[in-house]
Every structure is written in structure tokens, then in C-alpha cells.
Design a protein around this motif. Sequence first.
Motif, PDB file in Angstrom:
ATOM      1  N   LYS A  64      73.380 -54.851  59.430  1.00  0.00           N
ATOM      2  CA  LYS A  64      72.527 -53.761  58.972  1.00  0.00           C
ATOM      3  C   LYS A  64      73.111 -53.096  57.739  1.00  0.00           C
ATOM      4  N   LYS A  65      74.405 -52.881  57.761  1.00  0.00           N
ATOM      5  CA  LYS A  65      75.064 -52.251  56.624  1.00  0.00           C
ATOM      6  C   LYS A  65      75.021 -53.162  55.402  1.00  0.00           C
ATOM      7  N   TYR A  66      75.230 -54.455  55.640  1.00  0.00           N
ATOM      8  CA  TYR A  66      75.201 -55.414  54.541  1.00  0.00           C
ATOM      9  C   TYR A  66      73.804 -55.501  53.921  1.00  0.00           C
ATOM     10  N   ASP A  67      72.776 -55.542  54.769  1.00  0.00           N
ATOM     11  CA  ASP A  67      71.407 -55.615  54.252  1.00  0.00           C
ATOM     12  C   ASP A  67      71.071 -54.370  53.428  1.00  0.00           C
ATOM     13  N   GLN A  68      71.514 -53.210  53.900  1.00  0.00           N
ATOM     14  CA  GLN A  68      71.267 -51.966  53.177  1.00  0.00           C
ATOM     15  C   GLN A  68      72.008 -51.965  51.840  1.00  0.00           C
ATOM     16  N   TRP A  73      72.695 -53.341  45.384  1.00  0.00           N
ATOM     17  CA  TRP A  73      73.778 -53.935  44.609  1.00  0.00           C
ATOM     18  C   TRP A  73      73.461 -53.989  43.113  1.00  0.00           C
ATOM     19  N   GLN A  74      72.237 -54.412  42.750  1.00  0.00           N
ATOM     20  CA  GLN A  74      71.883 -54.503  41.336  1.00  0.00           C
ATOM     21  C   GLN A  74      71.960 -53.132  40.681  1.00  0.00           C
ATOM     22  N   GLY A  91      74.829 -41.747  37.422  1.00  0.00           N
ATOM     23  CA  GLY A  91      73.455 -41.827  37.889  1.00  0.00           C
ATOM     24  C   GLY A  91      73.300 -41.478  39.346  1.00  0.00           C
ATOM     25  N   GLY A  92      74.376 -40.995  39.967  1.00  0.00           N
ATOM     26  CA  GLY A  92      74.264 -40.546  41.342  1.00  0.00           C
ATOM     27  C   GLY A  92      74.396 -41.641  42.379  1.00  0.00           C
ATOM     28  N   PHE A  93      74.794 -42.851  41.961  1.00  0.00           N
ATOM     29  CA  PHE A  93      74.949 -43.908  42.948  1.00  0.00           C
ATOM     30  C   PHE A  93      76.224 -43.666  43.746  1.00  0.00           C
ATOM     31  N   ASP A  94      76.093 -43.531  45.041  1.00  0.00           N
ATOM     32  CA  ASP A  94      77.226 -43.190  45.902  1.00  0.00           C
ATOM     33  C   ASP A  94      77.757 -44.440  46.593  1.00  0.00           C
ATOM     34  N   TRP A  95      78.768 -45.054  45.995  1.00  0.00           N
ATOM     35  CA  TRP A  95      79.415 -46.229  46.585  1.00  0.00           C
ATOM     36  C   TRP A  95      80.066 -45.900  47.915  1.00  0.00           C
ATOM     37  N   GLY A  96      80.502 -44.667  48.069  1.00  0.00           N
ATOM     38  CA  GLY A  96      81.197 -44.286  49.290  1.00  0.00           C
ATOM     39  C   GLY A  96      80.346 -44.371  50.535  1.00  0.00           C
ATOM     40  N   GLN A  97      79.011 -44.328  50.403  1.00  0.00           N
ATOM     41  CA  GLN A  97      78.177 -44.396  51.605  1.00  0.00           C
ATOM     42  C   GLN A  97      78.246 -45.771  52.266  1.00  0.00           C
TER      43      GLN A  97
END
Length: 308
Positions: A64-68, A73-74, A91-97
Amino acid sequence: MDYRDYYKVLGVEKTATPEQIKKAYRKLARQHHPDVNPNDKGAEQKFKELNEAHEVLSDPEKRKKYDQFGADWQRYQQQPQGAGRAGQSGGGFDWGQYTQGGGDSGQFEAGEDFSDFFGSLFGNMGGRRAGGSRPGAGPDLQAELELTLEEAYHGGPRTITVNGRNLRLTIQPGVADGQTIRLRDQGGPGRNGGPNGSLLITFRIQPDARYARTGDDLTQDVPVSIYKALLGGEQTVDTLSGPVKIKLKPETQNGTRLRLRGKGFPVYKQPGQFGDLYLRLNLTLPQNLTAQEKELVQQLAALRPAEE
């Protein structure tokens, strides 16, 4: 760091069921296992990739985490790296989530068993942190064992050689053609102290010229002389449990079927229970008649002129 398409690694669709994922993994793992491909670095790397993909897609939480994560990713790649706080791009992309450990993706490393991509995405949950390694079960192996019908009937001890190892097993009476049994802990070695896989043995029962098997029942053709069929009498029949005498009624017709209860195949793992044996009576005609025999047959035919 490149995105890893675990579905592509296993050759399955994103809608694949757990059973389909497991089947695909087992097939490819057997093909690329280091024991099957000694000194083949390419096969070894492929085997590691298969294990990593299976580690994720076989676990509902990880999948589930991988699909999300895959869906974003792009977008993640298009953000200016290093902008903002650690674990968060511009741009607000939160890698930490997505990463384990508060967004500090750099604190995890995949080591030799899993890729950096895996370690960054799952961290400790993936089983590899700061050089540590999570135990994993070894792959299942498959083998086939040929048996005669009598060997399948009686069962007993047999020895099978798999990957240079001689394994002794006890076959239960009544095994069927194509039936598969599982020997736990006899498959491929586990990784990092994990349990060994299983050995799956499929039985192949050789055809028998005397008997046709249907489930636990057997069918046998029995030749009967025309004289015994006309006059009746006793006939000895060979069965897998020994010879049996049967009584034929006078004027027994060709193709008559007789049923011998409990003379068929043993029922698997049900001691004392057996199927039935069906006898199909085939009348045999005498050959090379003498002159006297021909005369007697002609006399018999003259007594029943209406029959053709």
C-alpha cells in the motif's frame, strides 16, 4: 536514485492478487536461484531484485505504501532537490511522509540485500538499518518423483536427490498422479538466519497396462473363454492385493462388468479404506480349430438356425 517497478520485476500487473504474486515470485526465484546458477553474478543480482520486490508486494502494508509512493514519484523527481527542510523538496512535496524515521531518508541504507530505493522508502520497516539485515525465508524448490502404479498403491520409503542432497521420505499409499506434497525446511536456504524454504514434490504415476485408474477405483479387462462364458465356472483374477477367484454365471455376455468392492486403490491417508475394482469381461474365441471341433460347431449352429 531511480524508481524501482516491483511489479515489472515480478512480471505481474498492478492488479495482481497475492496468489499471483506468490506464484510469479516462486517461478522466477527458482529460475535465478544462486544454487541453480553458480558463479553467475547476473542471476545473483536478479535473485536479490526478486526478493526485494516480493518483500514489498507480499506485505499488504508495504504494498500500500509503495503504491501510494509510486503515484508521486514523477512529481518528486521534478522538484528541485535540497530545497526546504530535510525530507521535503520544493513545491511542498513531502518526502518524509513516505520514509520511515521522520523524513530523514539519509539515515537508512539498504546494504547488499536491498537497494537504496528500498531502504529510503521503508527504512527500518524494510528490515535494513545501518548495516543490519532482516531474516528472510528461503525459496521453495520443486521436484518430481516417478512411481509405478504398484508403488503408488503400496507406498513406502523412497529416496530422492535434490540439488545433490539425498532425501528419504515415506510415501503414503494412494497418492495420485500430479499430487504434490510439501517437505518443510527442505527447500532453498534462508537469508540472514531465516528459515529454509520448502521442497514441493509432485508425483508422476506411470501408466499401467493392466489397470485404468479413476480416482480410487480401478478398471481391468479380463479375458474369458467362450466355453466358460457359456457354461459358467470359476475364474482367477489378479488384483493389486493378490489373486481373487470369481464365479461366472452360465451364458455370461461379452462386455459384462463385475464389481469387486474394496479391491481398488487405497484412499489417501485413510487407512483401511479402498476404492473398487471393476472387471470388464472380454470373450475370447478359439483359434486353429480341428476338423472335429469345426464339425461340433456346425452341429451347434444347426440346432439354432434362427440365430445369426
